[in-house]
Write a protein that holds these residues in place. Sequence first.
Motif, mmCIF file in Angstrom:
data_model
loop_
_atom_site.group_PDB
_atom_site.id
_atom_site.type_symbol
_atom_site.label_atom_id
_atom_site.label_comp_id
_atom_site.label_asym_id
_atom_site.label_seq_id
_atom_site.Cartn_x
_atom_site.Cartn_y
_atom_site.Cartn_z
ATOM 1 N N SER A 177 -3.898 -4.929 5.801
ATOM 2 C CA SER A 177 -2.921 -5.111 6.870
ATOM 3 C C SER A 177 -1.677 -5.809 6.325
ATOM 4 O O SER A 177 -1.767 -6.809 5.622
ATOM 5 N N SER A 178 -0.507 -5.255 6.654
ATOM 6 C CA SER A 178 0.728 -5.862 6.140
ATOM 7 C C SER A 178 1.063 -7.144 6.897
ATOM 8 O O SER A 178 1.681 -8.039 6.355
ATOM 9 N N ARG A 179 0.656 -7.236 8.172
ATOM 10 C CA ARG A 179 0.904 -8.466 8.921
ATOM 11 C C ARG A 179 -0.060 -8.599 10.092
ATOM 12 O O ARG A 179 -0.055 -7.759 10.990
ATOM 13 N N ILE A 180 -0.879 -9.637 10.047
ATOM 14 C CA ILE A 180 -1.788 -9.914 11.160
ATOM 15 C C ILE A 180 -1.114 -10.990 11.997
ATOM 16 O O ILE A 180 -0.845 -12.087 11.504
ATOM 17 N N ALA A 213 -2.608 3.651 16.737
ATOM 18 C CA ALA A 213 -3.268 2.370 17.028
ATOM 19 C C ALA A 213 -2.534 1.236 16.296
ATOM 20 O O ALA A 213 -1.544 1.478 15.595
ATOM 21 N N ASN A 214 -3.062 0.020 16.446
ATOM 22 C CA ASN A 214 -2.381 -1.143 15.865
ATOM 23 C C ASN A 214 -2.160 -1.015 14.362
ATOM 24 O O ASN A 214 -1.105 -1.388 13.839
ATOM 25 N N SER A 215 -3.178 -0.491 13.665
ATOM 26 C CA SER A 215 -3.044 -0.415 12.204
ATOM 27 C C SER A 215 -1.866 0.490 11.836
ATOM 28 O O SER A 215 -1.086 0.181 10.923
ATOM 29 N N ALA A 216 -1.697 1.609 12.569
ATOM 30 C CA ALA A 216 -0.577 2.520 12.304
ATOM 31 C C ALA A 216 0.748 1.820 12.633
ATOM 32 O O ALA A 216 1.738 1.955 11.910
ATOM 33 N N GLN A 228 1.424 -1.421 12.567
ATOM 34 C CA GLN A 228 1.761 -2.414 11.531
ATOM 35 C C GLN A 228 2.333 -1.739 10.300
ATOM 36 O O GLN A 228 3.306 -2.204 9.704
ATOM 37 N N ALA A 229 1.695 -0.614 9.924
ATOM 38 C CA ALA A 229 2.165 0.093 8.729
ATOM 39 C C ALA A 229 3.576 0.614 8.958
ATOM 40 O O ALA A 229 4.442 0.497 8.077
ATOM 41 N N ALA A 230 3.830 1.175 10.149
ATOM 42 C CA ALA A 230 5.170 1.712 10.439
ATOM 43 C C ALA A 230 6.215 0.599 10.321
ATOM 44 O O ALA A 230 7.288 0.787 9.727
ATOM 45 N N ASP A 274 6.603 -3.310 21.348
ATOM 46 C CA ASP A 274 7.940 -3.906 21.504
ATOM 47 C C ASP A 274 8.678 -3.942 20.166
ATOM 48 O O ASP A 274 9.865 -3.628 20.085
ATOM 49 N N GLN A 275 7.948 -4.305 19.107
ATOM 50 C CA GLN A 275 8.600 -4.367 17.780
ATOM 51 C C GLN A 275 9.064 -2.977 17.359
ATOM 52 O O GLN A 275 10.161 -2.813 16.820
ATOM 53 N N ILE A 276 8.222 -1.976 17.611
ATOM 54 C CA ILE A 276 8.568 -0.603 17.193
ATOM 55 C C ILE A 276 9.798 -0.116 17.963
ATOM 56 O O ILE A 276 10.711 0.474 17.383
ATOM 57 N N LYS A 277 9.794 -0.417 19.264
ATOM 58 C CA LYS A 277 10.949 0.011 20.081
ATOM 59 C C LYS A 277 12.251 -0.607 19.571
ATOM 60 O O LYS A 277 13.310 -0.008 19.631
#
Length: 556
Positions: free
Chosen positions: A271-274, A382-385, A387-389, A418-421
Amino acid sequence: MPKPVLLSVDDDRDVLRAIERDLRSQYGADYRVIGSDSPEAALDLLKQLKLRNDSVALMLADQRMPNMDGVGFLQEAMRIFPEAKRALLTAYADTSAAISAINEASINYFFLKPWDPPTEHLYPPLDDLLDDWKATYHPAFQGIRVLGTRWSRKSYELRDFLARNRVPYQWIDIETSANDPETKRLMEALGPELHNLPVVLFPDGTKLFESAPSEVAQKVGLRTRAQTSFYDLAIVGGGPAGLAAAVYGASEGLKTVIIEKEAPGGQAGMSSRIENYLGFPSGLSGGELARRAVVQAQRFGVEILSPQEVVSVRTEGPYRILKMADGEEISCHALMVATGVQWRRLGAPGIDRLQGSGVYYGGGTTEALSCKGEIVYVVGGANSAGQAAMNFSKYADRVVMLLRGDSLSATMSQYLIDQIKATPNIQLWSHASIAEVHGDTHLEEISVLCSDTKKVERVPASSIFIFIGAEPRTDWLDGIVERDDRGFVLTGPDLLRNGEHPKGWGLERDPFLLETNVPGIFAVGDVRHGSVKRVASGVGEGSVAVQFIHQYLSKV
Ligand SMILES: Cc1cc2nc3c(=O)[nH]c(=O)nc-3n(C[C@H](O)[C@H](O)[C@H](O)COP(=O)(O)OP(=O)(O)OC[C@H]3O[C@@H](n4cnc5c(N)ncnc54)[C@H](O)[C@@H]3O)c2cc1C
């Protein structure tokens, strides 16, 4: 760091000994003085020094040598170490040859034989040359270097392995840095051996060709063999659940071993960031969490075997016996299964062939930098995708998330949505799934099936990262430990059918909360039927299970 080298070459052994002696007495504290009585042997030696990433400050050669004169040698040597200072040793009669060599062959200086006293005729000009050299000298990287190509699966697996095991290394992509003069020199020094990629160069001069992670693991001191044959507690899987159990077990006096097939940290390590783990308000990377946990476990004396895979288990009275992939066996009183889940494979044509050459499963933290300025496709919602994005968006020109559904809301935590948006270079492509991937030696295009229009679109792509869920791989427990129909391990109350104990249980008491149908074998974390798939819950289960293990051990 090894001292830079002063190399002298002379076929006359008496002269060679004299120059070595004088160099050593004046410069031995700061430099390594090496002598060779043949220019051919000296060139071989320089190639070895290049492969070890050693530095050469000065090459001093006698002009009159059979087969190759000093000027010829220095010209060849300069191709290997162009930044080293070059000097000739000449007899008076050769002075004019030496002067023209200075002009024609970029020789920095010539010394007349004999040079007595050296304090007058040798050291002052050498001091100048070495001062000059030092002014532009940048100490070379002193760790492991890996040479390979970005699109090679073997290279990818090796880099991923080193990164996940936190072994520092320098990556040299021989295609993208083929025009870099230093890479060229390194490739020349390797000669025909360069075809056996990936090549790993160690600072001690050892080279490994077509290296597999297990070979490199031995060399960098990762432990794959157990120190003893019996442990109070053996834990299979070094993810958060296994590491937590190890810390609690060992800190409470249990002789504990972890066997981990890839790298400690498990899925969390990818995970790049938990951001939702208690106590880290600004988040932390999975790699950092794993590093801290490993240090903590080792401090309590936990033995970690990695990379090492457990392939089967059997019971003999109170002993649980584990067999490893290399055939070794260890036994224990209490066994903990903490093997988590592994990525589900995508079944589209071309995927298996191009895995590691543009098609990747999981975090891809190793690859993020290589995607600079490119379009990266992330498959999954999902969450893992997510975080990777977010991670790729820092490097890639654009990140496209392929979603089967029409939005992220059903599958991803709100904080990530929210972060992705708020990240302009992440784009969502909904109702989309990979139908096929194309490319000869590496990924070049993907065909995307759009379920709303029923059309297939073919677009250029160099990297896709797949996060389509995960499943447990628990075949190694066949015939011993009960699992549900998807392979998740049953524990505690899930084993009681109509209040009856599982078959062959043989004890008065019920199985403990995290205990399987075999007394003394426990299961924690993602691999457990009904578990919450989170770092914190895995850590919680691993810690709690140790209490049950103590109760179990008190009766063995
Ligand atoms: C990219 C990504 C991001 C995530 N982000 C978050 C997040 O932000 N927050 C959160 O709470 N959770 C997150 N998760 C989920 C979380 O990482 C998992 O729930 C957690 O790691 C589960 O821990 P575990 O110890 O049960 O199993 P795992 O972490 O899966 O570890 C199991 C280990 O067992 C090893 N193993 C398997 N079989 C064998 C064998 N036969 N022999 C030896 N070793 C074996 C595997 O190599 C692996 O290292 C994320 C997961 C991923 C993949």
